[in-house]
Design a protein around this motif. Sequence first.
Motif, PDB file in Angstrom:
ATOM      1  N   ASP A 137      19.797  18.476  22.712  1.00 20.51           N
ATOM      2  CA  ASP A 137      20.226  18.422  21.311  1.00 20.51           C
ATOM      3  C   ASP A 137      20.138  17.013  20.765  1.00 20.51           C
ATOM      4  OD1 ASP A 137      21.169  21.142  20.878  1.00 20.51           O
ATOM      5  OD2 ASP A 137      22.733  20.662  22.337  1.00 20.51           O
ATOM      6  N   PRO A 138      20.046  16.872  19.428  1.00 17.62           N
ATOM      7  CA  PRO A 138      20.248  15.547  18.839  1.00 17.62           C
ATOM      8  C   PRO A 138      21.622  15.029  19.269  1.00 17.62           C
ATOM      9  CG  PRO A 138      19.335  17.055  17.217  1.00 17.62           C
ATOM     10  CD  PRO A 138      19.710  17.877  18.418  1.00 17.62           C
ATOM     11  N   GLU A 139      21.693  13.768  19.617  1.00 16.22           N
ATOM     12  CA  GLU A 139      22.924  13.188  20.182  1.00 16.22           C
ATOM     13  C   GLU A 139      23.665  12.338  19.152  1.00 16.22           C
ATOM     14  OE1 GLU A 139      24.355  13.749  23.078  1.00 16.22           O
ATOM     15  OE2 GLU A 139      22.765  15.041  23.848  1.00 16.22           O
ATOM     16  N   TRP A 140      24.342  13.003  18.213  1.00 18.24           N
ATOM     17  CA  TRP A 140      25.147  12.294  17.224  1.00 18.24           C
ATOM     18  C   TRP A 140      26.468  13.035  17.041  1.00 18.24           C
ATOM     19  CZ3 TRP A 140      26.588  15.300  13.168  1.00 18.24           C
ATOM     20  CH2 TRP A 140      25.784  16.389  12.839  1.00 18.24           C
ATOM     21  N   SER A 141      27.460  12.298  16.561  1.00 18.29           N
ATOM     22  CA  SER A 141      28.769  12.874  16.230  1.00 18.29           C
ATOM     23  C   SER A 141      29.311  12.178  14.995  1.00 18.29           C
ATOM     24  CB  SER A 141      29.773  12.685  17.375  1.00 18.29           C
ATOM     25  OG  SER A 141      29.364  13.383  18.520  1.00 18.29           O
ATOM     26  N   LEU A 142      30.047  12.918  14.195  1.00 20.84           N
ATOM     27  CA  LEU A 142      30.781  12.385  13.052  1.00 20.84           C
ATOM     28  C   LEU A 142      32.267  12.543  13.327  1.00 20.84           C
ATOM     29  CD1 LEU A 142      28.674  13.962  10.181  1.00 20.84           C
ATOM     30  CD2 LEU A 142      28.999  11.499  10.549  1.00 20.84           C
ATOM     31  N   PRO A 148      46.174  13.770  10.202  1.00 20.94           N
ATOM     32  CA  PRO A 148      47.000  13.701  11.411  1.00 20.94           C
ATOM     33  C   PRO A 148      46.257  14.158  12.663  1.00 20.94           C
ATOM     34  CG  PRO A 148      47.695  15.531  10.023  1.00 20.94           C
ATOM     35  CD  PRO A 148      46.671  14.753   9.245  1.00 20.94           C
ATOM     36  N   VAL A 149      45.251  15.025  12.482  1.00 18.19           N
ATOM     37  CA  VAL A 149      44.435  15.489  13.599  1.00 18.19           C
ATOM     38  C   VAL A 149      42.990  15.117  13.293  1.00 18.19           C
ATOM     39  CG1 VAL A 149      43.668  17.500  14.909  1.00 18.19           C
ATOM     40  CG2 VAL A 149      46.015  17.402  14.041  1.00 18.19           C
ATOM     41  N   PRO A 150      42.384  14.247  14.100  1.00 23.84           N
ATOM     42  CA  PRO A 150      40.986  13.862  13.843  1.00 23.84           C
ATOM     43  C   PRO A 150      40.045  15.061  13.935  1.00 23.84           C
ATOM     44  CG  PRO A 150      41.998  12.416  15.480  1.00 23.84           C
ATOM     45  CD  PRO A 150      42.941  13.552  15.260  1.00 23.84           C
ATOM     46  N   ILE A 151      38.980  15.005  13.148  1.00 19.40           N
ATOM     47  CA  ILE A 151      37.929  16.012  13.175  1.00 19.40           C
ATOM     48  C   ILE A 151      36.686  15.350  13.749  1.00 19.40           C
ATOM     49  CG2 ILE A 151      36.440  17.505  11.781  1.00 19.40           C
ATOM     50  CD1 ILE A 151      38.696  17.506   9.658  1.00 19.40           C
ATOM     51  N   ALA A 152      36.015  16.021  14.667  1.00 21.05           N
ATOM     52  CA  ALA A 152      34.763  15.521  15.231  1.00 21.05           C
ATOM     53  C   ALA A 152      33.758  16.664  15.250  1.00 21.05           C
ATOM     54  CB  ALA A 152      34.983  14.997  16.643  1.00 21.05           C
ATOM     55  N   VAL A 153      32.566  16.409  14.728  1.00 21.70           N
ATOM     56  CA  VAL A 153      31.501  17.407  14.752  1.00 21.70           C
ATOM     57  C   VAL A 153      30.234  16.778  15.312  1.00 21.70           C
ATOM     58  CG1 VAL A 153      32.458  18.713  12.806  1.00 21.70           C
ATOM     59  CG2 VAL A 153      30.696  17.002  12.386  1.00 21.70           C
ATOM     60  N   GLY A 154      29.371  17.619  15.847  1.00 20.15           N
ATOM     61  CA  GLY A 154      28.081  17.189  16.372  1.00 20.15           C
ATOM     62  C   GLY A 154      27.141  18.368  16.412  1.00 20.15           C
ATOM     63  N   CYS A 155      25.975  18.175  16.992  1.00 24.78           N
ATOM     64  CA  CYS A 155      24.972  19.226  17.093  1.00 24.78           C
ATOM     65  C   CYS A 155      24.936  19.767  18.513  1.00 24.78           C
ATOM     66  CB  CYS A 155      23.600  18.669  16.705  1.00 24.78           C
ATOM     67  SG  CYS A 155      22.292  19.901  16.807  1.00 24.78           S
ATOM     68  N   SER A 157      23.258  23.216  20.593  1.00 25.63           N
ATOM     69  CA  SER A 157      22.421  24.429  20.560  1.00 25.63           C
ATOM     70  C   SER A 157      21.866  24.699  19.161  1.00 25.63           C
ATOM     71  CB  SER A 157      23.199  25.649  21.062  1.00 25.63           C
ATOM     72  OG  SER A 157      23.614  25.440  22.391  1.00 25.63           O
ATOM     73  N   GLY A 158      21.475  23.637  18.465  1.00 26.18           N
ATOM     74  CA  GLY A 158      20.841  23.773  17.160  1.00 26.18           C
ATOM     75  C   GLY A 158      21.781  24.017  16.002  1.00 26.18           C
ATOM     76  N   ALA A 159      23.093  23.942  16.227  1.00 23.48           N
ATOM     77  CA  ALA A 159      24.070  24.170  15.164  1.00 23.48           C
ATOM     78  C   ALA A 159      25.072  23.028  15.129  1.00 23.48           C
ATOM     79  CB  ALA A 159      24.797  25.489  15.384  1.00 23.48           C
ATOM     80  N   ILE A 160      25.644  22.790  13.991  1.00 19.88           N
ATOM     81  CA  ILE A 160      26.688  21.775  13.844  1.00 19.88           C
ATOM     82  C   ILE A 160      28.014  22.434  14.224  1.00 19.88           C
ATOM     83  CG2 ILE A 160      27.890  20.251  12.254  1.00 19.88           C
ATOM     84  CD1 ILE A 160      25.153  20.069  10.764  1.00 19.88           C
ATOM     85  N   THR A 161      28.681  21.851  15.194  1.00 26.83           N
ATOM     86  CA  THR A 161      29.891  22.454  15.735  1.00 26.83           C
ATOM     87  C   THR A 161      31.041  21.460  15.779  1.00 26.83           C
ATOM     88  OG1 THR A 161      29.270  21.888  18.004  1.00 26.83           O
ATOM     89  CG2 THR A 161      28.574  24.037  17.208  1.00 26.83           C
ATOM     90  N   ASN A 162      32.242  21.996  15.747  1.00 27.87           N
ATOM     91  CA  ASN A 162      33.452  21.203  15.871  1.00 27.87           C
ATOM     92  C   ASN A 162      33.582  20.799  17.336  1.00 27.87           C
ATOM     93  OD1 ASN A 162      36.054  20.191  16.013  1.00 27.87           O
ATOM     94  ND2 ASN A 162      36.901  21.745  14.659  1.00 27.87           N
ATOM     95  N   GLU A 163      33.733  19.521  17.592  1.00 25.37           N
ATOM     96  CA  GLU A 163      33.818  19.018  18.968  1.00 25.37           C
ATOM     97  C   GLU A 163      35.245  18.779  19.419  1.00 25.37           C
ATOM     98  OE1 GLU A 163      31.216  15.607  18.995  1.00 25.37           O
ATOM     99  OE2 GLU A 163      29.473  16.884  19.284  1.00 25.37           O
ATOM    100  N   ALA A 164      36.206  19.130  18.578  1.00 27.39           N
ATOM    101  CA  ALA A 164      37.618  18.880  18.924  1.00 27.39           C
ATOM    102  C   ALA A 164      38.124  19.860  19.942  1.00 27.39           C
ATOM    103  CB  ALA A 164      38.469  18.949  17.661  1.00 27.39           C
TER     104      ALA A 164
END
Length: 164
Positions: A137-142, A148-155, A157-164
């Motif tokens: 996968d592309p190796e990036w995260s936002l 109060p609870v951080p949000i982290a997403v990345g790619c 399996s070809g989809a943007i997913t929540n990494e939390a």
Amino acid sequence: MGGFADLAGSVIIDRMTDWIEHFREAACGMPVSHVWRGHGSALFIELGALTPTTRRDGSSGNPMGEIGLMIEWSWRIEDARSIACGSWSDEVLWQPSFNRLFGREVIDLTTFGRLPEIMLSLSGDLYVASFMTAEGDPEWSLFDRRGPVPIAVGCRSGAITNEA
């Protein structure tokens, strides 16, 4: 943002564009406050107000922005007409290019490609893009650290997913 609740009651975004729109709305207008290199060629771009961090050994770490972008590898920094440097460039080019990003305002944040790569557009015709060249996968995260609870997403399996 469209979504539905999972069995635990957490909100799940039902379209990957909703995650990107969340980060676009949050990031646009924010300045690049800090740019730093992580392990290997990992690139971190911190946006907005900075919060100091402390490493496990007690020393100061890199500050975290309200919004953060991490590109683990295969990234490039572009200006209006060329690639200024990238993760495979001579490392002597990196810091001068990182310095050019500091203080620039976020104009846009978007994805491109069939497998979502990330593009950060900044004032002054500067751009930062992920550009994976290996399998997986592309190796990036936002990261959104404003609540109060951080949000982290990345790619994944070809989809943007929540990494939390």
